[in-house]
Write a protein that holds these residues in place. Structure first.
Motif, mmCIF file in Angstrom:
data_model
loop_
_atom_site.group_PDB
_atom_site.id
_atom_site.type_symbol
_atom_site.label_atom_id
_atom_site.label_comp_id
_atom_site.label_asym_id
_atom_site.label_seq_id
_atom_site.Cartn_x
_atom_site.Cartn_y
_atom_site.Cartn_z
ATOM 1 N N LYS A 277 0.857 -1.186 0.000
ATOM 2 C CA LYS A 277 0.000 0.000 0.000
ATOM 3 C C LYS A 277 0.897 1.241 0.000
ATOM 4 O O LYS A 277 1.583 1.524 0.974
ATOM 5 N N THR A 278 0.872 1.965 -1.116
ATOM 6 C CA THR A 278 1.740 3.129 -1.264
ATOM 7 C C THR A 278 1.160 4.364 -0.592
ATOM 8 O O THR A 278 1.881 5.153 0.016
ATOM 9 N N ILE A 279 -0.150 4.555 -0.712
ATOM 10 C CA ILE A 279 -0.850 5.651 -0.038
ATOM 11 C C ILE A 279 -1.861 5.031 0.905
ATOM 12 O O ILE A 279 -2.648 4.163 0.507
ATOM 13 N N ASP A 280 -1.842 5.481 2.157
ATOM 14 C CA ASP A 280 -2.624 4.802 3.195
ATOM 15 C C ASP A 280 -3.561 5.793 3.892
ATOM 16 O O ASP A 280 -3.154 6.540 4.781
ATOM 17 N N GLY A 281 -4.808 5.840 3.438
ATOM 18 C CA GLY A 281 -5.835 6.614 4.134
ATOM 19 C C GLY A 281 -5.589 8.103 4.188
ATOM 20 O O GLY A 281 -5.853 8.746 5.211
ATOM 21 N N ALA A 282 -5.099 8.688 3.098
ATOM 22 C CA ALA A 282 -4.783 10.120 3.088
ATOM 23 C C ALA A 282 -6.052 10.956 2.944
ATOM 24 O O ALA A 282 -6.945 10.626 2.166
ATOM 25 N N SER A 283 -6.120 12.048 3.691
ATOM 26 C CA SER A 283 -7.215 13.004 3.577
ATOM 27 C C SER A 283 -6.622 14.418 3.555
ATOM 28 O O SER A 283 -5.756 14.743 4.370
ATOM 29 N N LEU A 284 -7.062 15.230 2.605
ATOM 30 C CA LEU A 284 -6.612 16.619 2.525
ATOM 31 C C LEU A 284 -7.640 17.438 1.761
ATOM 32 O O LEU A 284 -8.505 16.887 1.065
ATOM 33 N N ASN A 285 -7.529 18.744 1.854
ATOM 34 C CA ASN A 285 -8.439 19.607 1.112
ATOM 35 C C ASN A 285 -7.726 20.892 0.701
ATOM 36 O O ASN A 285 -6.675 21.251 1.244
ATOM 37 N N VAL A 286 -8.306 21.578 -0.286
ATOM 38 C CA VAL A 286 -7.795 22.869 -0.743
ATOM 39 C C VAL A 286 -8.995 23.764 -1.003
ATOM 40 O O VAL A 286 -10.020 23.328 -1.537
ATOM 41 N N ARG A 287 -8.867 25.028 -0.599
ATOM 42 C CA ARG A 287 -9.954 25.977 -0.756
ATOM 43 C C ARG A 287 -9.703 26.896 -1.949
ATOM 44 O O ARG A 287 -8.570 27.016 -2.423
ATOM 45 N N ALA A 288 -10.744 27.518 -2.429
ATOM 46 C CA ALA A 288 -10.609 28.461 -3.537
ATOM 47 C C ALA A 288 -9.649 29.582 -3.138
ATOM 48 O O ALA A 288 -9.745 30.135 -2.046
ATOM 49 N N GLY A 289 -8.698 29.867 -4.015
ATOM 50 C CA GLY A 289 -7.735 30.924 -3.747
ATOM 51 C C GLY A 289 -6.602 30.523 -2.828
ATOM 52 O O GLY A 289 -5.802 31.370 -2.420
ATOM 53 N N GLU A 290 -6.487 29.245 -2.512
ATOM 54 C CA GLU A 290 -5.485 28.776 -1.551
ATOM 55 C C GLU A 290 -4.374 28.015 -2.258
ATOM 56 O O GLU A 290 -4.614 27.269 -3.216
ATOM 57 N N ILE A 291 -3.162 28.198 -1.774
ATOM 58 C CA ILE A 291 -2.006 27.432 -2.238
ATOM 59 C C ILE A 291 -1.621 26.469 -1.122
ATOM 60 O O ILE A 291 -1.224 26.891 -0.032
ATOM 61 N N VAL A 292 -1.773 25.187 -1.381
ATOM 62 C CA VAL A 292 -1.519 24.141 -0.384
ATOM 63 C C VAL A 292 -0.285 23.353 -0.805
ATOM 64 O O VAL A 292 -0.169 22.931 -1.959
ATOM 65 N N GLY A 293 0.636 23.176 0.119
ATOM 66 C CA GLY A 293 1.849 22.415 -0.163
ATOM 67 C C GLY A 293 1.772 20.987 0.342
ATOM 68 O O GLY A 293 1.032 20.692 1.294
ATOM 69 N N ILE A 294 2.524 20.103 -0.319
ATOM 70 C CA ILE A 294 2.710 18.737 0.175
ATOM 71 C C ILE A 294 4.211 18.503 0.311
ATOM 72 O O ILE A 294 4.946 18.566 -0.682
ATOM 73 N N ALA A 295 4.659 18.264 1.542
ATOM 74 C CA ALA A 295 6.077 18.048 1.832
ATOM 75 C C ALA A 295 6.287 16.591 2.218
ATOM 76 O O ALA A 295 5.455 15.990 2.910
ATOM 77 N N GLY A 296 7.386 16.030 1.778
ATOM 78 C CA GLY A 296 7.705 14.657 2.143
ATOM 79 C C GLY A 296 9.076 14.286 1.613
ATOM 80 O O GLY A 296 9.545 14.865 0.632
ATOM 81 N N LEU A 297 9.722 13.350 2.254
ATOM 82 C CA LEU A 297 11.023 12.885 1.793
ATOM 83 C C LEU A 297 10.852 12.003 0.557
ATOM 84 O O LEU A 297 9.744 11.569 0.225
ATOM 85 N N MET A 298 11.963 11.735 -0.123
ATOM 86 C CA MET A 298 11.928 10.862 -1.281
ATOM 87 C C MET A 298 11.328 9.518 -0.889
ATOM 88 O O MET A 298 11.705 8.927 0.112
ATOM 89 N N GLY A 299 10.349 9.045 -1.675
ATOM 90 C CA GLY A 299 9.708 7.770 -1.387
ATOM 91 C C GLY A 299 8.510 7.875 -0.471
ATOM 92 O O GLY A 299 7.883 6.850 -0.155
ATOM 93 N N ALA A 300 8.162 9.093 -0.037
ATOM 94 C CA ALA A 300 7.023 9.257 0.868
ATOM 95 C C ALA A 300 5.695 9.007 0.174
ATOM 96 O O ALA A 300 4.700 8.680 0.814
ATOM 97 N N GLY A 301 5.669 9.180 -1.165
ATOM 98 C CA GLY A 301 4.447 8.937 -1.917
ATOM 99 C C GLY A 301 3.786 10.188 -2.460
ATOM 100 O O GLY A 301 2.623 10.163 -2.858
ATOM 101 N N ARG A 302 4.519 11.308 -2.522
ATOM 102 C CA ARG A 302 3.923 12.574 -2.966
ATOM 103 C C ARG A 302 3.413 12.499 -4.401
ATOM 104 O O ARG A 302 2.247 12.813 -4.684
ATOM 105 N N THR A 303 4.295 12.100 -5.315
ATOM 106 C CA THR A 303 3.897 12.014 -6.727
ATOM 107 C C THR A 303 2.847 10.937 -6.933
ATOM 108 O O THR A 303 1.902 11.115 -7.721
ATOM 109 N N GLU A 304 2.994 9.823 -6.222
ATOM 110 C CA GLU A 304 2.024 8.739 -6.355
ATOM 111 C C GLU A 304 0.630 9.194 -5.922
ATOM 112 O O GLU A 304 -0.377 8.857 -6.563
ATOM 113 N N LEU A 305 0.574 9.979 -4.846
ATOM 114 C CA LEU A 305 -0.708 10.514 -4.393
ATOM 115 C C LEU A 305 -1.310 11.425 -5.455
ATOM 116 O O LEU A 305 -2.495 11.296 -5.814
ATOM 117 N N ALA A 306 -0.507 12.335 -5.984
ATOM 118 C CA ALA A 306 -1.009 13.294 -6.971
ATOM 119 C C ALA A 306 -1.496 12.584 -8.232
ATOM 120 O O ALA A 306 -2.583 12.885 -8.747
#
Length: 511
Positions: A277-306
């Motif tokens: 399981k590469t992504i495990d129960g992730a929950s997040l949100n973004v609002r209109a006009g908002e810039i939300v970042g995703i930080a993580g080390l290499m292999g954390a699953g950032r690109t896979e999530l996106a």
């Protein structure tokens, strides 16, 4: 023997309609690590191609002196015979061949007309130890990561009795650990008397490792700064862009509205490793006009999530729920994700974001062809050109026309084409994966300005970045990801590098 190993005098190089280099001068001390920096398109790589014979003598004006004598290289083979070896940003290794075969490709260890494989592998093993790479010489290149491939390229250079090693953006695609190892290797090679030239956009690395730094802007030499108190980031930036950047990130006052997009309990299985399981129960949100970042080390699953959010472009057995403006949406394909109002700008623009052998016009329109159809089903070419020219102007893409090939653009301008492509789809949510990777500080500032403008237009923007200062500089909130799980979320006012790193390294809590 002179202390100067290389001197390039008044180098001028022209292409049709473009003067890439204009009276450039470069002097490199023997045994130094000499950095070269400048904006994308400044002429850094062109200068090194002149030096290494990629652009042969006679195709440029000026003189080159190496090891005390004037040289006139007509090929890479001639420069390598003198001890000059260049490692390009795009690694020149054959994935299906072994490490040893790649190291000695074109320089085979022959005896009596045949390749001596024992000698080849033994010598390769020695070179691998020298560069600190613990791999079997018979391992295929396709089975090792990019960081290790860089070390193989350096081992290959050492096999040619290199005197001057040229590295073009050697750490651009590396994580922090691999970057540190490579820079440590350059220091060790300096102790062995090998001179290095390093082209880099990473100013922190330049300041930490370089004995001297030459700045090139618009094809001209601006200055060379020696190691010491003068080699400061602010001075380098001013030399690169021709002005002070008092703030690396543009000022921005967000106007954040209601929730625009949300995922809940999002899980993704690895596409080829059963049960992982590469992504495990992730929950997040973004609002209109908002810039939300995703930080993580290499292999954390950032690109896979996106990518899994963007039409399940990665992984399988994707589960969870997505909501757009409060209503559940299904995103089983990329086409349906685009129709729903999502866009994803990949971290690898050259492989997946652009068609480098096609023009700007077609690259910008690639994701919006349905919008350009005539009643007969053909693409309205006039409208396509009009829309592309509009983006060329508004995004300040430096190209004579939209008929210019994408592969001829600098990295920053290529990224603007990628953003234009997705803006043309008129999305509500943009996911930007490493949007400033491999581009210079001036172009980064322009990209940040574009991101702010997207947020100001009411879009929801999600930014994935390996650079924590970048996330801290442009984001309103930052989620942290570790081992495929969301481990925290911090508002701009409470986030700093220390608490982000704490959350990025947070391991799974015991049940």
């Amino acid at each position: 023997m002179s202390d100067i190993i290389l001197e390039m005098r008044n180098i001028t190089k022209e292409f049709p309609g473009v003067k890439a280099l204009s009276d450039v001068n470069l002097s490199v001390q023997r045994g130094d690590i000499h950095a070269i920096c400048g904006e994308n398109g400044a002429g850094k790589s062109t200068l090194m191609k002149v030096l290494s014979g990629v652009y042969p003598h006679g195709t440029y004006d000026g003189q080159i002196f190496f090891d005390g004598e004037e040289v006139k290289f007509n090929s890479i083979n001639q420069s390598e015979a003198k001890g000059i070896v260049i490692i390009h940003q795009e690694l020149a290794l054959v994935p299906q061949l072994s490490i040893a075969e790649n190291i000695f490709l074109g320089n085979e260890q022959r005896e009596n007309g045949y390749i001596n494989w024992n000698k080849t592998n033994q010598r390769a093993a020695q070179l691998l130890r020298q560069v600190g790479l613990d791999e079997n010489p018979t391992t295929l290149i396709q089975d090792i990561g990019v960081g290790k491939q860089q070390l193989v390229e350096i081992a290959k250079a050492l096999s040619k009795e290199v005197k001057l090693l040229i590295l073009d953006e050697p750490t651009a695609a590396l994580n922090d650990t691999d970057s540190a190892h490579l820079l440590g290797l350059l220091r060790a090679l300096r102790e062995d008397g090998i001179t290095s030239i390093m082209i880099s956009h990473k100013l922190g690395e330049i300041i930490s490792i370089a004995d001297a730094n030459t700045i090139i802007r618009d094809g001209m030499t601006i200055e060379t700064i020696q190691k010491g108190p003068e080699m400061q980031q602010s001075r380098i930036i001013k030399g690169m862009v021709g002005r002070d950047l008092e703030h690396l990130y543009p000022d921005h006052t967000p106007n954040i509205g209601e929730e625009l997009f949300r995922i809940e309990d999002w899980s993704v299985m690895h596409p080829t490793i059963p049960g992982r399981k590469t992504i495990d129960g992730a929950s997040l949100n973004v609002r209109a006009g908002e810039i939300v970042g995703i930080a993580g080390l290499m292999g954390a699953g950032r690109t896979e999530l996106a990518m899994s959010i963007f039409g399940e472009a990665w992984g399988h057995k994707v589960s969870g729920t997505a909501y757009l403006r409060g209503k559940e949406v299904k995103l089983p394909t990329v086409h349906e994700a685009i129709d729903a109002g999502l866009a994803y700008a990949t971290e690898d623009r050259k492989r997946f974001g652009l068609n480098l052998i096609d023009d700007i016009r077609r690259n910008i329109s690639a994701a919006s062809l349905e919008r350009l159809k005539t009643p007969l089903g053909a693409v309205n070419a006039n409208e396509e050109i009009k829309r592309a020219e509009g983006f060329r102007g508004s995004m300040r893409i430096k190209a004579p026309s939209v008929m210019t090939l994408a592969g001829q653009l600098s990295g920053g301008n290529q990224q603007k084409v990628v953003l234009s492509k997705w803006m043309m789809t008129e999305p509500e949510v943009l996911i930007l994966d490493e949007p400033t990777r491999g581009i210079d500080v001036g172009a980064k500032y322009e990209i940040y300005t574009i991101i702010n403008a997207l947020a100001d237009a009411g879009k929801g923007v999600i930014v994935i970045s390996s650079e924590l200062p970048e996330l801290l500089g442009i984001c309103d909130r930052i989620y942290t990801l570790a081992f495929g799980r969301i481990t925290g979320v911090l508002d701009r006012g409470e986030a700093n590098q220390e608490n982000l790193m704490t959350l990025m390294t947070k391991e799974r809590e015991a049940a």
